[in-house]
Enzyme design. Structure first.
Site, short mmCIF file in Angstrom:
data_model
loop_
_atom_site.label_atom_id
_atom_site.label_comp_id
_atom_site.label_asym_id
_atom_site.label_seq_id
_atom_site.Cartn_x
_atom_site.Cartn_y
_atom_site.Cartn_z
CG ASP A 98 -0.14 -0.29 2.51
OD1 ASP A 98 1.09 -0.09 2.53
OD2 ASP A 98 -0.77 -0.72 3.50
CD GLU A 120 0.95 -6.66 3.33
OE1 GLU A 120 1.92 -7.31 3.75
OE2 GLU A 120 0.84 -5.44 3.52
CD GLU A 134 0.63 4.31 4.56
OE1 GLU A 134 -0.25 4.95 5.19
OE2 GLU A 134 1.83 4.66 4.57
CG HIS A 210 7.21 4.27 9.73
ND1 HIS A 210 6.99 3.05 10.30
CD2 HIS A 210 6.54 4.26 8.55
CE1 HIS A 210 6.24 2.32 9.50
NE2 HIS A 210 5.94 3.02 8.43
NE ARG A 212 3.94 11.06 3.75
CZ ARG A 212 5.05 10.50 3.28
NH1 ARG A 212 5.35 9.26 3.58
NH2 ARG A 212 5.87 11.18 2.51
CG HIS A 243 11.55 5.53 9.13
ND1 HIS A 243 11.79 6.49 8.19
CD2 HIS A 243 10.79 4.59 8.52
CE1 HIS A 243 11.19 6.15 7.06
NE2 HIS A 243 10.59 4.99 7.23
C1 UD1 Z 1 6.87 4.83 3.38
C2 UD1 Z 1 5.46 4.41 2.99
C3 UD1 Z 1 4.78 3.73 4.16
C4 UD1 Z 1 5.63 2.62 4.75
C5 UD1 Z 1 7.01 3.12 5.05
C6 UD1 Z 1 7.88 2.00 5.50
C7 UD1 Z 1 4.29 5.87 1.40
C8 UD1 Z 1 3.49 7.08 1.22
N1 UD1 Z 1 4.68 5.59 2.64
O1 UD1 Z 1 6.75 5.83 4.37
O2 UD1 Z 1 3.55 3.19 3.73
O3 UD1 Z 1 5.01 2.15 5.93
O4 UD1 Z 1 7.58 3.70 3.87
O5 UD1 Z 1 9.03 2.45 6.14
O6 UD1 Z 1 4.56 5.18 0.45
N2 UD1 Z 1 14.48 8.36 3.94
C9 UD1 Z 1 15.84 8.29 3.75
N3 UD1 Z 1 16.40 7.09 3.40
C10 UD1 Z 1 15.67 5.96 3.25
C11 UD1 Z 1 14.28 6.03 3.46
C12 UD1 Z 1 13.70 7.25 3.79
O7 UD1 Z 1 16.55 9.26 3.88
O8 UD1 Z 1 16.23 4.90 2.95
C13 UD1 Z 1 13.89 9.66 4.31
C14 UD1 Z 1 13.83 10.64 3.11
O9 UD1 Z 1 14.04 11.93 3.58
C15 UD1 Z 1 12.37 10.48 2.65
C16 UD1 Z 1 11.66 10.29 3.98
O10 UD1 Z 1 12.54 9.46 4.73
O11 UD1 Z 1 11.93 11.61 1.94
C17 UD1 Z 1 10.30 9.68 3.92
O12 UD1 Z 1 10.27 8.53 3.10
P1 UD1 Z 1 8.89 8.11 2.39
O13 UD1 Z 1 9.10 6.86 1.60
O14 UD1 Z 1 8.33 9.27 1.67
O15 UD1 Z 1 7.91 7.85 3.60
P2 UD1 Z 1 7.93 6.79 4.78
O16 UD1 Z 1 7.47 7.47 5.99
O17 UD1 Z 1 9.23 6.08 4.79
N1 UDP Z 2 12.71 -3.44 9.87
C1 UDP Z 2 14.08 -3.55 9.63
N2 UDP Z 2 14.93 -2.71 10.27
C2 UDP Z 2 14.51 -1.75 11.12
C3 UDP Z 2 13.10 -1.62 11.34
C4 UDP Z 2 12.24 -2.46 10.69
O1 UDP Z 2 14.50 -4.42 8.89
O2 UDP Z 2 15.34 -1.04 11.67
C5 UDP Z 2 11.80 -4.35 9.17
C6 UDP Z 2 10.76 -5.03 10.02
O3 UDP Z 2 11.28 -6.20 10.62
C7 UDP Z 2 9.68 -5.32 9.01
C8 UDP Z 2 9.73 -4.10 8.11
O4 UDP Z 2 11.04 -3.56 8.27
O5 UDP Z 2 10.00 -6.46 8.23
C9 UDP Z 2 8.69 -3.11 8.49
O6 UDP Z 2 8.93 -1.91 7.86
P1 UDP Z 2 8.30 -0.54 8.32
O7 UDP Z 2 7.93 -0.63 9.76
O8 UDP Z 2 9.25 0.50 7.90
O9 UDP Z 2 7.02 -0.41 7.39
P2 UDP Z 2 5.51 -0.93 7.51
O10 UDP Z 2 5.54 -2.40 7.72
O11 UDP Z 2 4.86 -0.19 8.62
O12 UDP Z 2 4.92 -0.53 6.20
#
Ligand code: UD1
Ligand code: UDP
Length: 380
Positions: A98, A120, A134, A210, A212, A243
């Site tokens: 999602d 999923e 999501e 993490h 939103r 995160h």
């Molecule tokens: C995204 C997904 C969310 C999921 C989450 C898992 C969307 C809208 N949201 O949210 O559904 O639960 O991932 O973690 O698709 N960033 C880094 N390096 C990384 C990853 C993120 O620097 O490897 C920082 C960047 O500044 C980025 C920000 O995190 O802009 C947010 O990342 P983004 O993918 O937009 O949103 P998440 O909160 O990670």
């Molecule tokens: N996870 C990871 N390292 C971390 C935190 C989470 O590998 O430091 C793994 C966790 O075990 C799970 C997945 O990331 O498999 C969950 O991701 P996240 O919580 O970012 O996203 P969501 O599941 O809420 O979309």
């Protein structure tokens, strides 16, 4: 006969963890050429998963920017996917879950008239803004998909209620397949701090946050609750891999950093995270994936959200909704820290999310869709 070109598309950490075993399973099938396209909506957190599962993408859109908005993620994915699809010419695209990558991946497949398999599928809260974005992403993907790989029977029933009756499979969640490859009793952490934690003497609380919809006041409440739990309970250690989102990091720095017994560390590689979860006492999280993994490892979970699209483990008794109010989170956590009976009532391994064979069923269903194999049995 030509091989079926099946392209898995993903971009964030959780999608990668849950798609990695599927990409590998597809690659073992003689009928299939398994292709992998990453959007890199997450850069570092995605690369970490690719390394753990030894995956090399065929295409990388490399879209991530700091503080990216939903519109930039979606539009960059759409533009990038055009070229990926034109070049790799997939017969089917598989998306997961999602995220914005999921939505844009499915929409792009539709624009190119390529059939879509949704891994999923069928999770719902029925609240348009929670989880945000999501809940809407997965509903929109449901409208586009041709095949629906539902982790549970409950997910399948959600789709049937929405009038989706064709192409449904109950497969289990691929995260359980992934867990089976990562968790080992003799695992040694490469992060030395994790080898040194007092697993026997103290209660290790594993934390992530993490979402939103928790940005702002709810996240502040969560951080203050974690601080209070750490301050009030000398027999706990909180381990929190933070995160990389700057919004999350600001909240952690402002309200939690400096509290006693709190280990704020960088995101962990998936195998480290899974093994830490297997050894911890309790999980406090707003993550989706952790709600599925921890019950399989017999670890109680308090979900720091107002709702969950994963009611199965709540029903089984291993997960409880704690909400986003500071006092509620503290009260529920302290009960599990101090009351052994309350803890034991939750700490039993349950597997409502799968038996570790989800990828096999999904690959079978894809092969069946193209008339090249029998229909798989549903997971029960
Ligand atoms: C995204 C997904 C969310 C999921 C989450 C898992 C969307 C809208 N949201 O949210 O559904 O639960 O991932 O973690 O698709 N960033 C880094 N390096 C990384 C990853 C993120 O620097 O490897 C920082 C960047 O500044 C980025 C920000 O995190 O802009 C947010 O990342 P983004 O993918 O937009 O949103 P998440 O909160 O990670
Ligand atoms: N996870 C990871 N390292 C971390 C935190 C989470 O590998 O430091 C793994 C966790 O075990 C799970 C997945 O990331 O498999 C969950 O991701 P996240 O919580 O970012 O996203 P969501 O599941 O809420 O979309």
């Amino acid at each position: 006969m030509d091989k079926l070109r099946i392209m898995s598309v993903f971009g964030t950490r959780p999608e990668a963890i849950k798609m990695a075993p599927l990409v590998r399973e597809l690659a073992t099938r003689p009928e299939i050429e398994s292709l992998c396209c990453v959007t890199a909506q997450h850069r570092q957190m995605l690369d970490s998963v690719l390394e753990v599962f030894k995956l090399k993408p065929d295409w990388d859109l490399d879209i991530m920017t700091p503080r990216q908005t939903l519109s930039t993620i979606t539009s960059k994915c759409l533009l990038g996917m055009d070229e990926a699809i034109d070049t790799l010419k997939p017969d089917m695209i598989l998306v997961h879950g999602d995220t914005s990558t999921t939505f844009a991946g499915a929409l792009s497949a539709f624009y190119h008239q390529v059939p879509v398999g949704h891994v999923e599928a069928g999770l719902r809260t029925y609240d348009k803004y929670s989880p945000f974005p999501e809940e809407m992403n997965r509903k929109l993907v449901s409208a586009i998909a041709d095949l629906y790989f539902c982790p549970t029977e409950n997910n399948r029933e959600n789709l049937i209620r929405e009038g989706i009756t064709q192409g449904l499979f109950v497969t289990g969640n691929t995260v359980i397949d992934a867990l089976r490859t990562t968790v080992r009793p003799d695992y040694r952490f490469s992060t030395e701090e994790l080898n040194q934690l007092p697993y026997q003497e103290k209660k290790i609380l594993l934390v992530t946050c993490h979402r939103r919809e928790n940005y702002g006041e709810p996240m502040k409440n969560i951080m203050l609750a974690l601080r209070q739990i750490a301050e009030e309970n000398q027999d706990v250690e909180l381990v929190y891999p933070v995160h990389l989102s700057p919004v999350v990091r600001e909240s952690v720095d402002r309200y939690l950093r400096g509290a006693p017994r709190v280990h704020l560390i960088d995101p962990l590689p998936a195998d480290e995270m899974h093994n830490l979860m297997a050894r911890c006492y309790l999980v406090l999280t707003d993550s989706g994936g952790l709600q599925e993994e921890a019950p399989a490892l017999g670890k109680p979970v308090l979900v720091m959200r107002r709702e969950t699209e994963r009611p199965e483990a709540v029903k089984a008794g291993t997960v409880k909704l704690a909400g986003v109010v500071q006092d509620d989170i503290v009260t529920m956590a302290e009960r599990l820290i101090r009351d052994g009976d309350a803890y034991r009532a939750m700490a039993h391994a349950v597997n409502p999310y799968g038996d570790g064979n989800a990828c096999r069923r999904i690959a079978d269903a894809v092969v069946w869709h193209f008339g090249r194999g029998p229909k798989p049995e549903d997971y029960r």
